[in-house]
Design a protein around this motif. Structure first.
Motif, mmCIF file in Angstrom:
data_model
loop_
_atom_site.group_PDB
_atom_site.id
_atom_site.type_symbol
_atom_site.label_atom_id
_atom_site.label_comp_id
_atom_site.label_asym_id
_atom_site.label_seq_id
_atom_site.Cartn_x
_atom_site.Cartn_y
_atom_site.Cartn_z
ATOM 1 N N ARG A 126 0.846 -1.191 0.000
ATOM 2 C CA ARG A 126 0.000 0.000 0.000
ATOM 3 C C ARG A 126 0.884 1.244 0.000
ATOM 4 N N THR A 127 0.421 2.268 -0.694
ATOM 5 C CA THR A 127 1.097 3.566 -0.657
ATOM 6 C C THR A 127 0.150 4.681 -0.236
ATOM 7 N N THR A 128 -1.149 4.436 -0.315
ATOM 8 C CA THR A 128 -2.132 5.471 0.014
ATOM 9 C C THR A 128 -2.448 5.531 1.502
ATOM 10 N N GLY A 129 -2.178 4.448 2.221
ATOM 11 C CA GLY A 129 -2.533 4.388 3.634
ATOM 12 C C GLY A 129 -3.988 4.058 3.871
ATOM 13 N N ARG A 130 -4.742 3.796 2.806
ATOM 14 C CA ARG A 130 -6.167 3.504 2.949
ATOM 15 C C ARG A 130 -6.393 2.026 3.261
ATOM 16 N N SER A 131 -7.420 1.753 4.042
ATOM 17 C CA SER A 131 -7.680 0.374 4.469
ATOM 18 C C SER A 131 -8.366 -0.456 3.399
ATOM 19 N N ASN A 132 -9.092 0.181 2.491
ATOM 20 C CA ASN A 132 -9.792 -0.535 1.421
ATOM 21 C C ASN A 132 -8.764 -1.076 0.430
ATOM 22 N N PRO A 133 -8.688 -2.411 0.212
ATOM 23 C CA PRO A 133 -7.700 -2.969 -0.717
ATOM 24 C C PRO A 133 -7.813 -2.397 -2.124
ATOM 25 N N ALA A 134 -9.016 -1.975 -2.530
ATOM 26 C CA ALA A 134 -9.202 -1.416 -3.871
ATOM 27 C C ALA A 134 -8.616 -0.013 -3.988
ATOM 28 N N GLU A 135 -8.220 0.568 -2.876
ATOM 29 C CA GLU A 135 -7.693 1.926 -2.888
ATOM 30 C C GLU A 135 -6.258 1.978 -2.370
ATOM 31 N N ARG A 136 -5.532 0.886 -2.487
ATOM 32 C CA ARG A 136 -4.217 0.807 -1.852
ATOM 33 C C ARG A 136 -3.101 1.522 -2.606
ATOM 34 N N LEU A 137 -3.280 1.775 -3.926
ATOM 35 C CA LEU A 137 -2.253 2.445 -4.720
ATOM 36 C C LEU A 137 -2.821 3.692 -5.382
ATOM 37 N N TYR A 138 -1.944 4.654 -5.657
ATOM 38 C CA TYR A 138 -2.377 5.898 -6.297
ATOM 39 C C TYR A 138 -2.558 5.734 -7.810
ATOM 40 N N VAL A 139 -1.528 5.257 -8.499
ATOM 41 C CA VAL A 139 -1.600 5.226 -9.962
ATOM 42 C C VAL A 139 -1.255 3.879 -10.575
ATOM 43 N N TYR A 140 -0.391 3.109 -9.947
ATOM 44 C CA TYR A 140 0.100 1.877 -10.581
ATOM 45 C C TYR A 140 -1.047 0.904 -10.866
ATOM 46 N N GLY A 141 -1.089 0.401 -12.102
ATOM 47 C CA GLY A 141 -2.113 -0.554 -12.504
ATOM 48 C C GLY A 141 -3.485 0.049 -12.704
ATOM 49 N N ARG A 142 -3.598 1.379 -12.756
ATOM 50 C CA ARG A 142 -4.904 2.036 -12.793
ATOM 51 C C ARG A 142 -5.128 2.793 -14.105
ATOM 52 N N GLN A 143 -4.615 2.313 -15.195
ATOM 53 C CA GLN A 143 -4.783 2.970 -16.490
ATOM 54 C C GLN A 143 -6.258 3.251 -16.786
ATOM 55 N N GLY A 144 -6.575 4.509 -17.109
ATOM 56 C CA GLY A 144 -7.940 4.898 -17.455
ATOM 57 C C GLY A 144 -8.829 5.186 -16.273
ATOM 58 N N GLU A 145 -8.412 4.831 -15.070
ATOM 59 C CA GLU A 145 -9.210 5.104 -13.878
ATOM 60 C C GLU A 145 -8.945 6.533 -13.400
ATOM 61 N N PRO A 146 -9.884 7.112 -12.652
ATOM 62 C CA PRO A 146 -9.710 8.510 -12.222
ATOM 63 C C PRO A 146 -8.614 8.656 -11.173
ATOM 64 N N CYS A 147 -7.841 9.726 -11.326
ATOM 65 C CA CYS A 147 -6.830 10.061 -10.328
ATOM 66 C C CYS A 147 -7.515 10.265 -8.979
ATOM 67 N N ARG A 148 -6.904 9.790 -7.924
ATOM 68 C CA ARG A 148 -7.502 9.900 -6.598
ATOM 69 C C ARG A 148 -7.443 11.336 -6.077
ATOM 70 N N THR A 149 -6.655 12.179 -6.728
ATOM 71 C CA THR A 149 -6.548 13.573 -6.314
ATOM 72 C C THR A 149 -7.425 14.499 -7.142
ATOM 73 N N CYS A 150 -7.381 14.344 -8.490
ATOM 74 C CA CYS A 150 -8.058 15.321 -9.344
ATOM 75 C C CYS A 150 -9.109 14.719 -10.274
ATOM 76 N N GLY A 151 -9.161 13.390 -10.389
ATOM 77 C CA GLY A 151 -10.166 12.749 -11.233
ATOM 78 C C GLY A 151 -9.771 12.542 -12.678
ATOM 79 N N THR A 152 -8.626 13.058 -13.105
ATOM 80 C CA THR A 152 -8.156 12.862 -14.477
ATOM 81 C C THR A 152 -7.821 11.392 -14.705
#
Length: 300
Positions: free
Chosen positions: A246-272
């Motif tokens: 984990r790099t986000t510190g979030r407990s939800n396993p689906a939210e454990r990383l900021y960008v890696y493996g998330r092509q096309g998904e919204p940025c957790r900061t700005c939604g891009t």
């Protein structure tokens, strides 16, 4: 490829099970390692420690002592009779497993490259592609270890020396420089993308264009994140990450990383939507947010 935190945890687990124990079983498919075992058996030696150095796993064995050798072969045998270190590197496919003696293995014995057994445990290196014995006294001079940069997880990690190496990197991009183990050891592909996001750096920035302050931020975040992912639950009483990086510190396993493996998904900061590119000598994957990590106006 396993990253520094994975190798650190593997080494700690192997050390807990094997350190101080006498080797009762040793098998290998590698001729060079088998030759050492033939000349001065590993069975009968004691596992002294298991440690990590960057992405290398090091298993140290005691010397055998008092062995008589033929005169024409004595000098070589005396060297291998002394303390030895088994160095392994997982690359993309390898892994070490630890089992209690008699416990079924989770993978086929066909893929076992090295087996180290004691009275209570069996350690198995499955599909490990790189392995060699190094004399303990000469370990620091072993080419694969001598060329490593400062280890992010080492107790004496020298951040200034790591910054100095990265700042003069000849790699084309900051993303590739972070993966150069001769500059800094332990950072892999997942952390590379995550660290660049946290530093708001465009991954394809030339290393020479990265400010010293940004290098410092990258490396301090690297140390913080890798250390968080190797916390020993016996020291804290709490299992924080349950084996999932984990790099986000979030407990939800689906939210454990900021960008890696998330092509096309919204940025957790700005939604891009997160972007993705294969690049570099080994065609490694890089993920980034084009809004949070903007490219220079003239960049492609």
């Amino acid at each position: 490829m396993p990253e520094g935190d994975t190798i650190f945890r593997a080494a700690r687990t192997l050390h807990t099970a094997l350190a101080g124990q006498v080797v009762t079983r040793f098998e290998t498919q590698y001729a060079q390692i088998a030759r050492v075992h033939h000349d001065a058996p590993i069975t009968g030696r004691t596992v002294e420690r298991v440690t990590a150095r960057g992405k290398h796993l090091l298993m140290a064995f005691s010397g055998v002592g008092g062995r008589q050798s033929a005169a024409d072969d004595q000098s070589r045998r005396l060297r291998v009779d002394g303390p030895m270190v088994l160095r392994t590197h997982m690359l993309m496919s390898g892994s070490w497993h630890i089992y209690r003696t008699g416990e079924p293995w989770q993978r086929s014995p066909v893929s076992a490259r090295i087996v180290v057994g004691t009275a209570g445990f069996v350690a198995v290196a499955f599909a490990v592609p790189v392995a060699e014995f190094v004399e303990a006294a000469a370990m620091e001079d072993a080419p694969a270890l001598a060329r490593l940069g400062p280890d992010v997880l080492a107790a004496d990690f020298d951040v200034d020396r790591a910054v100095a190496r990265l700042a003069v990197s000849t790699r084309p991009t900051v993303a590739e420089a972070l993966l150069d183990q001769t500059a800094v050891a332990g950072i892999g592909n997942v952390y590379k993308s995550e660290l660049l996001f946290l530093a708001t750096l465009w991954p394809f920035t030339p290393p020479a264009d990265v400010p010293v302050a940004s290098w410092l931020r990258l490396l301090r975040n690297a140390r913080t994140l890798l250390q968080a992912n190797v916390v020993d639950p016996r020291e804290t009483g709490v299992v924080t990450y349950r084996g999932m990086r984990r790099t986000t510190g979030r407990s939800n396993p689906a939210e454990r990383l900021y960008v890696y493996g998330r092509q096309g998904e919204p940025c957790r900061t700005c939604g891009t939507p997160i972007q993705f590119r294969h690049h570099g000598e080994h065609n490694r994957s890089t993920y980034w947010c084009p809004t949070c990590q903007p490219a220079p106006s003239a960049a492609p």
